[in-house]
Structures are given as C-alpha cells and as structure tokens.
Design a protein around this motif. Structure first.
Motif, PDB file in Angstrom:
ATOM      1  N   GLU A   1       0.868  -1.178   0.000  1.00  0.00           N
ATOM      2  CA  GLU A   1       0.000   0.000   0.000  1.00  0.00           C
ATOM      3  C   GLU A   1       0.905   1.228   0.000  1.00  0.00           C
ATOM      4  OE1 GLU A   1      -3.676   1.283   2.763  1.00  0.00           O
ATOM      5  OE2 GLU A   1      -1.742   1.322   3.804  1.00  0.00           O
ATOM      6  N   PHE A   2       0.673   2.144  -0.930  1.00  0.00           N
ATOM      7  CA  PHE A   2       1.481   3.358  -1.030  1.00  0.00           C
ATOM      8  C   PHE A   2       0.595   4.579  -0.774  1.00  0.00           C
ATOM      9  CE2 PHE A   2       3.473   0.193  -3.790  1.00  0.00           C
ATOM     10  CZ  PHE A   2       4.754   0.141  -3.244  1.00  0.00           C
ATOM     11  N   VAL A   3       1.090   5.482   0.047  1.00  0.00           N
ATOM     12  CA  VAL A   3       0.352   6.659   0.487  1.00  0.00           C
ATOM     13  C   VAL A   3       1.051   7.903  -0.045  1.00  0.00           C
ATOM     14  CG1 VAL A   3      -0.570   7.896   2.482  1.00  0.00           C
ATOM     15  CG2 VAL A   3      -0.214   5.415   2.614  1.00  0.00           C
ATOM     16  N   SER A   4       0.284   8.859  -0.557  1.00  0.00           N
ATOM     17  CA  SER A   4       0.884  10.130  -0.954  1.00  0.00           C
ATOM     18  C   SER A   4      -0.081  11.278  -0.672  1.00  0.00           C
ATOM     19  CB  SER A   4       1.287  10.116  -2.428  1.00  0.00           C
ATOM     20  OG  SER A   4       2.204  11.160  -2.697  1.00  0.00           O
ATOM     21  N   GLY A   5       0.411  12.509  -0.787  1.00  0.00           N
ATOM     22  CA  GLY A   5      -0.320  13.708  -0.439  1.00  0.00           C
ATOM     23  C   GLY A   5       0.304  14.344   0.795  1.00  0.00           C
ATOM     24  N   PRO A   6      -0.097  15.559   1.119  1.00  0.00           N
ATOM     25  CA  PRO A   6      -1.104  16.354   0.416  1.00  0.00           C
ATOM     26  C   PRO A   6      -0.502  17.017  -0.817  1.00  0.00           C
ATOM     27  CG  PRO A   6      -0.224  17.632   2.231  1.00  0.00           C
ATOM     28  CD  PRO A   6       0.437  16.280   2.305  1.00  0.00           C
ATOM     29  N   MET A   7      -1.386  17.522  -1.683  1.00  0.00           N
ATOM     30  CA  MET A   7      -0.896  18.220  -2.853  1.00  0.00           C
ATOM     31  C   MET A   7      -1.027  19.740  -2.714  1.00  0.00           C
ATOM     32  SD  MET A   7      -3.762  16.759  -5.445  1.00  0.00           S
ATOM     33  CE  MET A   7      -2.972  17.452  -6.875  1.00  0.00           C
ATOM     34  N   HIS A   8      -1.720  20.209  -1.733  1.00  0.00           N
ATOM     35  CA  HIS A   8      -1.646  21.601  -1.304  1.00  0.00           C
ATOM     36  C   HIS A   8      -2.585  21.763  -0.115  1.00  0.00           C
ATOM     37  CE1 HIS A   8      -0.168  25.704  -2.053  1.00  0.00           C
ATOM     38  NE2 HIS A   8      -1.264  26.039  -1.396  1.00  0.00           N
ATOM     39  N   ALA A   9      -2.117  21.317   1.034  1.00  0.00           N
ATOM     40  CA  ALA A   9      -2.913  21.370   2.258  1.00  0.00           C
ATOM     41  C   ALA A   9      -1.948  21.245   3.429  1.00  0.00           C
ATOM     42  CB  ALA A   9      -3.953  20.248   2.277  1.00  0.00           C
ATOM     43  N   GLY A  10      -2.479  21.309   4.633  1.00  0.00           N
ATOM     44  CA  GLY A  10      -1.640  21.123   5.794  1.00  0.00           C
ATOM     45  C   GLY A  10      -1.061  19.720   5.841  1.00  0.00           C
ATOM     46  N   ALA A  11       0.196  19.610   6.244  1.00  0.00           N
ATOM     47  CA  ALA A  11       0.841  18.302   6.359  1.00  0.00           C
ATOM     48  C   ALA A  11       0.764  17.816   7.801  1.00  0.00           C
ATOM     49  CB  ALA A  11       2.292  18.383   5.900  1.00  0.00           C
ATOM     50  N   PHE A  12       0.528  16.505   7.962  1.00  0.00           N
ATOM     51  CA  PHE A  12       0.359  15.894   9.273  1.00  0.00           C
ATOM     52  C   PHE A  12       1.134  14.581   9.313  1.00  0.00           C
ATOM     53  CE2 PHE A  12      -3.276  18.645   8.744  1.00  0.00           C
ATOM     54  CZ  PHE A  12      -3.546  19.137  10.014  1.00  0.00           C
ATOM     55  N   GLY A  13       0.933  13.845  10.410  1.00  0.00           N
ATOM     56  CA  GLY A  13       1.406  12.479  10.508  1.00  0.00           C
ATOM     57  C   GLY A  13       2.742  12.333  11.215  1.00  0.00           C
ATOM     58  N   PRO A  14       3.193  11.081  11.295  1.00  0.00           N
ATOM     59  CA  PRO A  14       2.562   9.876  10.757  1.00  0.00           C
ATOM     60  C   PRO A  14       1.529   9.284  11.704  1.00  0.00           C
ATOM     61  CG  PRO A  14       4.697   9.311  11.663  1.00  0.00           C
ATOM     62  CD  PRO A  14       4.556  10.805  11.807  1.00  0.00           C
ATOM     63  N   ASN A  15       0.595   8.527  11.123  1.00  0.00           N
ATOM     64  CA  ASN A  15      -0.409   7.811  11.905  1.00  0.00           C
ATOM     65  C   ASN A  15       0.126   6.450  12.357  1.00  0.00           C
ATOM     66  OD1 ASN A  15      -1.824   9.919  10.526  1.00  0.00           O
ATOM     67  ND2 ASN A  15      -3.737   8.842  10.860  1.00  0.00           N
ATOM     68  N   ARG A  16      -0.543   5.879  13.345  1.00  0.00           N
ATOM     69  CA  ARG A  16      -0.147   4.579  13.885  1.00  0.00           C
ATOM     70  C   ARG A  16      -0.663   3.463  12.984  1.00  0.00           C
ATOM     71  NH1 ARG A  16      -2.608   1.358  18.105  1.00  0.00           N
ATOM     72  NH2 ARG A  16      -4.200   2.992  18.329  1.00  0.00           N
ATOM     73  N   LEU A  17       0.162   2.430  12.782  1.00  0.00           N
ATOM     74  CA  LEU A  17      -0.237   1.253  12.022  1.00  0.00           C
ATOM     75  C   LEU A  17      -0.904   0.228  12.937  1.00  0.00           C
ATOM     76  CD1 LEU A  17       2.833   0.712   9.682  1.00  0.00           C
ATOM     77  CD2 LEU A  17       0.484   1.007   8.909  1.00  0.00           C
ATOM     78  N   ASP A  18      -1.926  -0.428  12.397  1.00  0.00           N
ATOM     79  CA  ASP A  18      -2.629  -1.494  13.096  1.00  0.00           C
ATOM     80  C   ASP A  18      -2.091  -2.840  12.599  1.00  0.00           C
ATOM     81  OD1 ASP A  18      -4.794  -3.627  13.197  1.00  0.00           O
ATOM     82  OD2 ASP A  18      -5.811  -2.061  14.335  1.00  0.00           O
ATOM     83  N   GLY A  19      -1.844  -3.801  13.488  1.00  0.00           N
ATOM     84  CA  GLY A  19      -1.195  -5.046  13.117  1.00  0.00           C
ATOM     85  C   GLY A  19      -2.090  -6.133  12.570  1.00  0.00           C
ATOM     86  N   THR A  20      -3.393  -5.878  12.416  1.00  0.00           N
ATOM     87  CA  THR A  20      -4.309  -6.944  11.998  1.00  0.00           C
ATOM     88  C   THR A  20      -3.871  -7.604  10.698  1.00  0.00           C
ATOM     89  OG1 THR A  20      -6.188  -5.948  13.152  1.00  0.00           O
ATOM     90  CG2 THR A  20      -6.695  -7.464  11.341  1.00  0.00           C
ATOM     91  N   PHE A  21      -3.443  -6.802   9.708  1.00  0.00           N
ATOM     92  CA  PHE A  21      -3.018  -7.343   8.417  1.00  0.00           C
ATOM     93  C   PHE A  21      -1.491  -7.312   8.252  1.00  0.00           C
ATOM     94  CE2 PHE A  21      -7.314  -5.456   7.561  1.00  0.00           C
ATOM     95  CZ  PHE A  21      -7.999  -6.666   7.548  1.00  0.00           C
ATOM     96  N   GLY A  22      -0.782  -7.134   9.336  1.00  0.00           N
ATOM     97  CA  GLY A  22       0.669  -7.264   9.321  1.00  0.00           C
ATOM     98  C   GLY A  22       1.435  -6.213   8.540  1.00  0.00           C
ATOM     99  N   PRO A  23       1.049  -4.926   8.621  1.00  0.00           N
ATOM    100  CA  PRO A  23       1.802  -3.928   7.865  1.00  0.00           C
ATOM    101  C   PRO A  23       3.096  -3.512   8.570  1.00  0.00           C
ATOM    102  CG  PRO A  23       0.053  -2.850   9.073  1.00  0.00           C
ATOM    103  CD  PRO A  23      -0.098  -4.332   9.341  1.00  0.00           C
ATOM    104  N   THR A  24       4.053  -3.112   7.778  1.00  0.00           N
ATOM    105  CA  THR A  24       5.240  -2.455   8.293  1.00  0.00           C
ATOM    106  C   THR A  24       5.537  -1.263   7.403  1.00  0.00           C
ATOM    107  OG1 THR A  24       7.563  -2.753   8.947  1.00  0.00           O
ATOM    108  CG2 THR A  24       6.854  -3.865   6.945  1.00  0.00           C
ATOM    109  N   ALA A  25       5.995  -0.178   7.990  1.00  0.00           N
ATOM    110  CA  ALA A  25       6.298   1.035   7.228  1.00  0.00           C
ATOM    111  C   ALA A  25       7.723   0.931   6.694  1.00  0.00           C
ATOM    112  CB  ALA A  25       6.130   2.267   8.105  1.00  0.00           C
TER     113      ALA A  25
END
Length: 524
Positions: free
Chosen positions: A447-471
């Motif tokens: 899964e690839f995340v991008s943005g914002p393209m002209h807005a306030g920048a935030f993050g990072p959010n916490r990952l949930d382990g249900t589907f085993g993601p790693t950043a």
C-alpha cells in the motif's frame, strides 16, 4: 532509484488514422434551445480538462462565463489552422443549470495516441466554432504492452492553505506536469468544502503565508453554488490549468468534498451549518463534483464513483468509493467473521471489486483507495474514520470487510495487486504480510500513500497489526498542519516497463525529486 521522464510520444493520430477512426460523440449537458441572447461573446473561465481516458476515447471538459455552445476540435497534426485536417464536434450547450460547465465524450479514437484538442466557445445558436478557445491534449490508453506512467495524490487546498501567489499558486502541478504522465489519479479531498480560506497566516517562524481570497471560500459550503465555488477556487490556479490541459484525470472523492469524516445518514453537530442533514449536503456536493470534473457517463449520469479504468494490457485501475456506502463511524469493535456485508464499501461494491479483480486480464491491478486500510485514522476521541481500529487483533468493525476482500483475492489466485491512497497528508510505503499479521488468509501486498498536494501536512499515523503492515518508508512533517511553504507536499509515481512488466513506485516531493523507490516483479 530515480526514473527519468518518458519522451513525449510522437503524434500518432495521423491523417489516415483520424479519417479512419472518426470519433462518436456524446454530449453530457442538455442540448436544448437557449432563450438568452448574450451581449458579448462567451469566454472560457477555468481552462480545459480531460479525463476517464480509455483505449478509444475520453472526456473533455470546459466552463463558460455565460450561455455558450461548446465545440471540440481534433487535429491529426496538432495544429488548428485552416490548412490542418481538423475535425469539429458540435458539443452541448453550457447553461446556468450546470453553472455553464459541460462535457463531451469522445470515442472511436486510435489506441496509444496523443490526441491534441481545442475547445471553442461560441454563441448558443452557433453552428460553427468561432470564439474563445483553449488547447489541450490527452493520451489514449495503449492497445499493446507499451510503457505506462501515471501519478497520484490528494488533499488539495485544505486547512486554510489556499492559492499563494508567492509560491506560484499550487506549484506541485508544475512538478507533476514535468513528469509527463499518461494520467493523474486524484485520490480525493479535491476541495475542502468545510474549510474556509479567510486571510493571510503568520507561521511559527515569522513568515507570512498569503492566500488569494474569493468570496465562495470565505465560509463553509452548504448550497450547490457554494460547492461549485470551491471547485472554481481551485481551478482558478494557473499551474493547475497548465496541468489539466495536458494530463487526463481519474477522479475519486472522499470526505472533504462534503464535510470532514461524514457518513450517510449523519446529522451534523457543526455549529457553522444551518443545513445539518449530511445526505442533503452530499447530494449537492456530488452534483458539483460531477459538474467540475471530466468524469464519464457511468459516474456523471449513473451517480457511481466506483469503476474500472483499463489502461492497456499492463494495467487496470479499480477506483473505489469508501464514503458513499459506508456504515456509521463507531469505535470499530463489532465482532464477526470476514464478510462482504456493509462495512466501508457496502456489500454491492465489495462484491463488484472482487469480481472485477478476478475478471481482469491486466498484469497489474491497482486498487485506488481514498483511505488507507492499515493506518488508524480516528474520528474524535473514540470513533474510527477509516478501517483500522488499533488493537491489532482479529478483524473487527470495518476490518472484517477488508479481510473478506483480501481473503477472496488470495483464494481466487488474483496476482499483482497494490493499493494507492492519500487522505493522511504525508507519504509512506506499507508492506503487508500474513507472517506478521493476526489475520493470515491473504497474500502479501503493498500500500502506497501520498499527499497532500496543497494542504496542511500531518502524521505519521499509527499502524494497526491486523493485516501485518510495516512502514518501509515515511516522510512526514515535524509538526501538525505544516503549511505548503514548509514543504512536505507529496505525489506518487508509478512506472510499468513494457518489456519486463516490472512496476516501479517513486514517492516524490514538491520539487518532483524521488524520496524513495521500489521495483516490483510481476507474479504469474
């Protein structure tokens, strides 16, 4: 790995090709007689756009400042003089009931071709194109396994950060145009209907962020004209107009087209609103969204955002809608086995997605998601706005529907899927693996995340382990709501090599520089 721009394809329409493939036309605005007699010639107000391009056609969009007849001209040479073999299409009337916007749906064009076009506005009763005009082009999808390049991003003009003349308005559009993509996937939050732009802002370092002001963006959007005004504000940007004229769009929507974190049936508690019924607001918002983007008949005429866009034998894009059919935002703890029912997509859309993925013969299958599936995105103190609810255990709440989709992809042997998204206002690469997961009946994917393209920048959010993601990669600002002056504006790029069929993803910054890259080999 940093890729270099693809050379602009030589013009492939050719005089013989155009003559042998005359486009059929569908006008997407009512072509009835106009009683209004203009006192001056109509003018284009926000440039021209194209979108939902296929192997044989696409949609061309424009807006006038008064009632007008829209013409689209196609040229085999790229020129529009009397000596060029120009084909002229008499399009729809642009009238007040659509805020003078209109679309022409072209078909019968040759695959894998650059298609120069010119939109001409004339008086409503005109039979020939004579008047204000603007040129553009789009690239039809290939019939064979040609190289493919496209971009994606989302989240535009949010958190009070509007068009800034000191930085060239929305400068990310010039950086994206320089990449010469086949198309652009706008992943949602294309306006911030609930986010007024009211004046200049002094930043923590003392600099002043200057906003271009327009009356329509000084308050939240409630009426149809309010929503239209928010689109006109964004489309008034010169850099965006340059991009729109040359790069076709694939559009989806999310929450800020209506209201932050909305769901069907919600009654707003926002004191700024006199209209509290979000379903009423959503109907107005959706109409404005279809009026101001070059979406095809499935979306504009049948009111359906989710759809498949085929881009030749190497790529199918499955645009999903995580907003219109979702259940109410809750803490996301509802138990049960993985199921297609309800959830964030609704039953019908979830089944459509699995069925369409199974039927696809494309090498790569991109799921264009308006929200991430593994990041915890809260709605207030206890409710969940996206999918993941944070406990990392067995699928609960909306995770059950995503678990069913991932399970079906795995059990049906559907290969080479990846998810692209925006929404969280930073960029990241997430790899999902059942070896790390609580729910294990799925195959690894990205899964690839991008943005914002002209807005306030935030993050990072916490990952949930249900589907085993790693950043595998994250780029986020040091503080919440960092302005576009501070950088942290991002877009993503996907390249598919026609020879090897390998797919490369680059996560790029405001200048277009690649921050991180990965190349994936096709399976099967």
């Amino acid at each position: 790995m940093t890729t270099t721009p693809l050379p602009r394809r030589s013009f492939l329409l050719g005089a013989a090709g155009l003559a042998g493939a005359l486009p059929s036309i569908s006008a997407a605005a009512p072509a009835r007689a106009a009683s209004f007699v203009p006192s001056a010639a109509p003018l284009l107000t926000h440039g021209v756009m194209s979108g939902d391009v296929t192997r044989s056609g696409g949609v061309v969009w424009a807006r006038a400042d008064r009632p007008a007849r829209m013409f689209v001209q196609l040229s085999p040479t790229g020129g529009f003089s009397a000596r060029d073999r120009v084909r002229t299409v008499r399009g729809p009337l642009l009238l007040p009931d659509s805020d003078f916007t209109g679309r022409v749906v072209l078909s019968g064009l040759p695959a894998g071709s650059d298609v120069p076009f010119r939109v001409v506005l004339a008086d409503p009763d005109a039979v020939r194109p004579h008047g204000d005009h603007a040129e553009g082009s789009f690239r039809t999808a290939p019939r064979h396994g040609d190289d493919v390049r496209f971009l994606w991003s989302g989240d535009q003009a949010g958190q009070g950060w509007g068009r800034n003349p000191d930085i060239g308005g929305f400068p990310i559009f010039d950086a994206m145009l320089a990449r010469d993509p086949d198309f652009f996937l706008h992943s949602g939050d294309s306006i911030y209907a609930d986010g007024p732009i009211t004046g200049d802002v002094t930043l923590p370092d003392g600099r002043v962020y200057r906003n271009v002001l327009e009356e329509a963006k000084t308050h939240v959007a409630q009426t149809l004209d309010d929503f239209r005004g928010a689109y006109k504000y964004n489309l008034g940007d010169a850099a965006m107009q340059r991009f729109n004229a040359r790069v076709p769009f694939v559009n989806q929507w999310d929450d800020h087209e209506v209201h932050n974190n909305w769901y069907p049936g919600q009654i707003l508690g926002d004191a700024r609103y006199t209209e509290k019924n979000v379903d009423v607001l959503a109907a107005r918002a959706f109409r404005a969204w279809t009026e101001f983007f070059p979406v095809g008949p499935l979306t504009a005429d049948r009111n359906r955002v989710y759809r498949t866009l085929s881009h030749g034998p190497l790529l199918d894009v499955f645009v999903i809608d995580m907003r219109t059919y979702r259940d109410a935002n809750t803490p996301g703890l509802e138990p049960g086995a993985p199921a297609a029912l309800d959830g964030i997509l609704g039953t019908e859309q979830a089944r459509w997605l699995v069925r369409s993925l199974a039927e696809s013969e494309a090498t790569w299958k991109v799921i264009a998601s308006d929200m991430p599936i593994g990041l915890v995105v809260p709605d207030g103190a206890v409710d969940i706005e996206a999918v993941a609810q944070g406990d990392g255990g067995v699928p609960l709440g909306r995770e059950r529907q995503i678990a069913w989709i991932l399970q079906q992809i795995h059990r049906r042997g559907i290969e080479n899927t990846l998810w692209l998204t925006a929404d969280v206002h930073y960029t990241a690469a997430h790899h999902y693996d059942p070896a790390r997961a609580s729910f294990t009946d799925f195959a690894p994917f990205w899964e690839f995340v991008s943005g914002p393209m002209h807005a306030g920048a935030f993050g990072p959010n916490r990952l949930d382990g249900t589907f085993g993601p790693t950043a595998e990669f994250v780029a986020a600002p040091p503080r919440a709501n960092a302005s576009p002056l501070e950088g942290y504006q991002f877009f993503g790029e996907v390249n598919i090599d026609g020879g090897s069929k390998r797919l490369t993803v680059d996560l790029r910054d405001l200048s277009g520089a690649s921050l991180w890259s990965v190349t994936l080999d096709p399976q099967g």
